[in-house]
Structure formats: structure tokens, C-alpha cells
Design an enzyme around this catalytic site. Structure first.
Site, mmCIF file in Angstrom:
data_model
loop_
_atom_site.group_PDB
_atom_site.id
_atom_site.type_symbol
_atom_site.label_atom_id
_atom_site.label_comp_id
_atom_site.label_asym_id
_atom_site.label_seq_id
_atom_site.Cartn_x
_atom_site.Cartn_y
_atom_site.Cartn_z
ATOM 1 N N ARG A 108 47.092 31.473 45.681
ATOM 2 C CA ARG A 108 47.891 32.924 46.478
ATOM 3 C C ARG A 108 48.415 32.858 48.009
ATOM 4 O O ARG A 108 46.634 32.669 48.863
ATOM 5 C CB ARG A 108 47.496 33.926 45.841
ATOM 6 C CG ARG A 108 47.885 35.745 46.838
ATOM 7 C CD ARG A 108 46.601 37.059 46.447
ATOM 8 N NE ARG A 108 47.313 36.873 45.510
ATOM 9 C CZ ARG A 108 47.187 38.272 44.781
ATOM 10 N NH1 ARG A 108 46.943 39.127 45.538
ATOM 11 N NH2 ARG A 108 47.809 38.626 43.823
ATOM 12 N N HIS A 135 55.828 36.546 42.128
ATOM 13 C CA HIS A 135 54.998 36.839 41.773
ATOM 14 C C HIS A 135 54.766 36.672 39.534
ATOM 15 O O HIS A 135 55.188 38.000 39.081
ATOM 16 C CB HIS A 135 54.393 37.420 41.905
ATOM 17 C CG HIS A 135 52.393 37.930 41.240
ATOM 18 N ND1 HIS A 135 52.522 37.969 41.120
ATOM 19 C CD2 HIS A 135 52.273 39.870 41.348
ATOM 20 C CE1 HIS A 135 50.188 38.196 40.994
ATOM 21 N NE2 HIS A 135 51.127 39.528 41.400
ATOM 22 N N GLN A 138 52.708 37.796 37.265
ATOM 23 C CA GLN A 138 52.916 39.257 37.070
ATOM 24 C C GLN A 138 53.511 39.761 35.756
ATOM 25 O O GLN A 138 53.182 40.381 35.213
ATOM 26 C CB GLN A 138 52.829 39.630 38.257
ATOM 27 C CG GLN A 138 52.949 41.381 38.109
ATOM 28 C CD GLN A 138 51.665 42.303 37.767
ATOM 29 O OE1 GLN A 138 50.468 42.255 38.567
ATOM 30 N NE2 GLN A 138 51.852 43.053 36.845
ATOM 31 N N ASP A 231 56.642 49.155 42.807
ATOM 32 C CA ASP A 231 55.326 48.558 43.044
ATOM 33 C C ASP A 231 56.129 49.137 45.094
ATOM 34 O O ASP A 231 56.322 50.368 44.780
ATOM 35 C CB ASP A 231 56.364 47.344 43.193
ATOM 36 C CG ASP A 231 54.432 46.380 43.802
ATOM 37 O OD1 ASP A 231 53.883 46.747 44.171
ATOM 38 O OD2 ASP A 231 55.376 45.064 44.212
ATOM 39 N N CYS A 272 52.727 46.393 38.520
ATOM 40 C CA CYS A 272 52.032 45.562 38.969
ATOM 41 C C CYS A 272 49.956 46.331 39.093
ATOM 42 O O CYS A 272 48.952 45.738 39.209
ATOM 43 C CB CYS A 272 51.850 44.451 39.871
ATOM 44 S SG CYS A 272 53.048 45.335 41.437
ATOM 45 N N ARG A 312 46.900 41.080 32.406
ATOM 46 C CA ARG A 312 46.715 39.589 33.174
ATOM 47 C C ARG A 312 45.938 38.541 32.836
ATOM 48 O O ARG A 312 46.372 37.023 32.928
ATOM 49 C CB ARG A 312 46.079 40.028 34.801
ATOM 50 C CG ARG A 312 47.119 41.456 35.961
ATOM 51 C CD ARG A 312 48.979 40.878 35.747
ATOM 52 N NE ARG A 312 48.883 39.295 36.546
ATOM 53 C CZ ARG A 312 48.125 39.518 38.067
ATOM 54 N NH1 ARG A 312 48.243 40.597 38.586
ATOM 55 N NH2 ARG A 312 48.744 38.381 38.217
#
Ligand code: CP
Length: 326
Positions: A108, A135, A138, A231, A272, A312
């Protein structure tokens, strides 16, 4: 069951066929059922997994760790100050060292090129836990959540409302197109996604029965949507842009009126996370208008954000098992 993904990297959903994305979602659902039934897997037994984090994380870090341990692997957290990556050692050299010691590497960070270099040099599967552009883990969790809610994905409409140029907008556009969904990016004109990427997503959608729309009209974008997604308005590293983003994005805050404007009683809300939805965080106290979603929606009956967060684990587990498992 995604058996043909052994040894593959997981950097972007663009690199996977619609069938492979479906397989990963099916495997995620199976692994979730197994975990709920108390059936533990040993697919990653004896494996060592490196978790490189140049940015903070709650969900991604914990999901990789729990998923690895659930399947018998050991996960080692390598934070920003812990290793030399890019500072006293090139990314390529770090990749080759970690690849001699670990069986899989999660990254990440910022530049997408960094995770590509890791993948080029490591010699073991590399998984993208978020870069400035993508991402992908996600979006697997988002799609699993929609699938659980509606029993299917094809033909369902998802409206992503907010900053249309960030890694979530990019990833949802591609992910939804891959599974035949009608994805709408609803954003002010100067925050629309890159035209080349929109074109690519439309080409994918043409082959799956999906649809890709980019609009600055909230009314047009959310009409008929089965899911409304948002988001934060400024991503990690963009704190200096907060005032500017608030001015641009206030009309795009997800409200109960916006959920009503879908015209669907069954429409769900997705995020998310982390989210600014009340005044109980340091940043939302400093910038009270930063909230991308009303608390009433976030905490309301349409919200599926914590199912999404749990997913996740199951989807990241599927990625690791499919690419590295026995
Ligand atoms: N959604 C997400 O990536 O959460 P974290 O930043 O907590 O990992």
C-alpha cells in the site's frame, strides 16, 4: 474456482478477465460461508506474507492479517519507518530481497509504478493494497456486498458520487464494467475520470452487457441506482486540498434526499471507509463541512458499510488463496 490464477499478481482488475473476477467473487463467498461455519482452511499453511504499508490502514492491514492467519500463513507488517524501500535501497532491490524470504507481498502506498516494480522483481505474487490510481481489493469487497444484497450483479446500477478522479472511481468503473453492471460516475466536471480510462471501461462493458456513464448531474446519475457509493473528498496526502474540495463537492454529499432520488426503496448505501459522517473525528471538527455523507444515511437502514468492511477479509483471502494457495 479461480484455480488458473496461481502465481499471478493482483495489481488492477483491468488485468483480469470477467470470468476471473467472477471466480474470485465465488471463491470469496465460499470462504466466507466456510468461516461462518467454523471450517478453517489451510490453503496458505507454511507461507510467509509481507505487508508493506507506506500509508496508514485499518481495514486493508487487518483484512490481510486475519485472512493470512485464517489460512495458516504468517503475516509480517512492514511500516513506513521499518524498511528502506525507495530511501536507502531501490524498490527493485527490496523486491528481490523480500521475494527470497516471503511467498507473497502486499503493498500500500502512493505511485502505482512502485507496486509494478515490486511485481516485476519479487518473483512471488504481489497484491495491490491501494495506490494513487487503483484499489482493486476494495472493489472485490464492494461487488461481493452488492451480490449478497441482490443475488446478482449483471444489470444492476451503481452510482459513485464524489471525486471522480480517485482510485475508487477508477477501480469501480472497471470492476463494475467487468461484471456487467451499469456504473455511473457522478462528479463535478473538473473531477471527472480520465477520458482514456472511461473509454477502456466502456469497451469492457460492451462485452459484458454493462454500461458506463459519467455525469455531473446528481439527478441523472442516481436515478434508478441500486447502490449509491461515495468516498472521502480528499484522499490520503491531499489534506491541503480540503477547502477546495468542500466547495466543489458539497452538492454531491450523499443525503437521504439523494437516496430517495434513486426511486428504489431497496437501494443501498456503500462506502469504502474511513468516512466523515459526523463531527466526532479530529478532521471533521476542524472542517465541519467535510462530510461526504449525512449521518442519517451512514447509520440508516440502507447502509451496508460494515458488511462491506467485513467482506475485505473474505475477498482478500480469496485473492491470496487463488494466487498463492496450495
Ligand atoms: N477502505 C480501506 O482501504 O480502508 P483502510 O484505509 O482502513 O485500509
Amino acid at each position: 474456482m479461480a484455480g488458473n490464477l496461481k502465481g499471478r499478481h493482483f495489481l488492477r482488475l483491468l488485468d483480469f478477465t470477467p470470468g476471473e473476477v467472477r471466480d474470485l467473487l465465488e471463491l470469496s463467498a465460499t470462504l466466507k460461508r466456510n468461516k461462518r461455519a467454523g471450517v478453517s482452511g489451510r490453503a496458505l499453511e507454511g507461507k510467509n506474507i509481507a505487508l508493506i504499508f507506506e500509508k496508514p490502514s485499518t481495514r486493508t492491514r487487518c483484512a490481510f492479517t486475519v485472512a493470512a492467519v485464517d489460512e495458516g500463513a504468517h503475516a509480517e507488517y512492514l511500516g513506513k519507518g521499518d524498511i528502506q524501500l525507495g530511501k536507502k535501497e531501490t524498490v527493485a532491490d527490496t523486491a528481490r530481497v523480500l521475494g527470497r524470504m516471503f511467498d507473497g507481498i502486499q503493498y500500500r502506498g502512493f505511485a502505482h509504478r512502485t507496486v509494478e516494480i515490486l511485481a516485476e522483481y519479487a518473483g512471488v505474487p504481489v497484491w495491490n493494497g491501494l495506490t494513487d490510481e487503483w484499489h482493486p481489493t476494495q472493489v472485490l469487497a464492494d461487488l461481493l456486498t452488492v451480490m449478497e444484497e441482490f443475488g446478482r450483479l449483471e444489470g444492476l446500477a451503481l452510482a459513485y458520487v464524489g471525486d471522480g478522479r480517485n482510485n475508487m472511481a477508477n477501480s469501480l468503473m472497471v470492476g463494475c464494467a467487468k461484471v456487467g453492471m451499469d456504473v455511473r460516475i457522478v462528479a463535478p466536471a473538473n473531477l471527472h475520470p480520465a477520458p482514456e480510462l472511461v473509454e477502456t471501461a466502456r469497451e469492457i462493458a460492451a462485452g459484458t452487457g454493462g454500461k458506463v456513464t459519467v455525469t455531473d448531474s446528481v439527478e441523472e446519475g442516481v436515478r434508478g441506482a441500486h447502490a449509491v457509493y461515495t468516498d472521502v473528498w480528499a484522499s490520503m496526502g491531499e489534506e491541503s486540498k480540503i477547502e477546495e474540495r468542500i466547495a466543489l463537492l458539497e452538492p454531491y454529499r450523499v443525503t437521504e434526499a439523494m437516496m430517495e432520488a434513486t426511486g428504489r426503496r431497496e437501494a443501498i448505501f456503500l462506502h469504502c471507509l474511513p468516512s466523515f459522517h459526523n463531527l466526532e473525528t479530529e478532521l471533521s471538527q476542524r472542517y465541519p463541512k467535510i462530510r461526504e455523507v449525512e449521518d442519517a444515511v451512514f447509520e440508516g437502514p440502507r447502509s451496508r458499510v460494515f458488511d462491506e468492511a467485513e467482506n475485505r477479509v473474505h475477498t482478500i483471502k480469496a485473492v491470496m488463496v487463488a494466487t498463492l494457495g496450495r
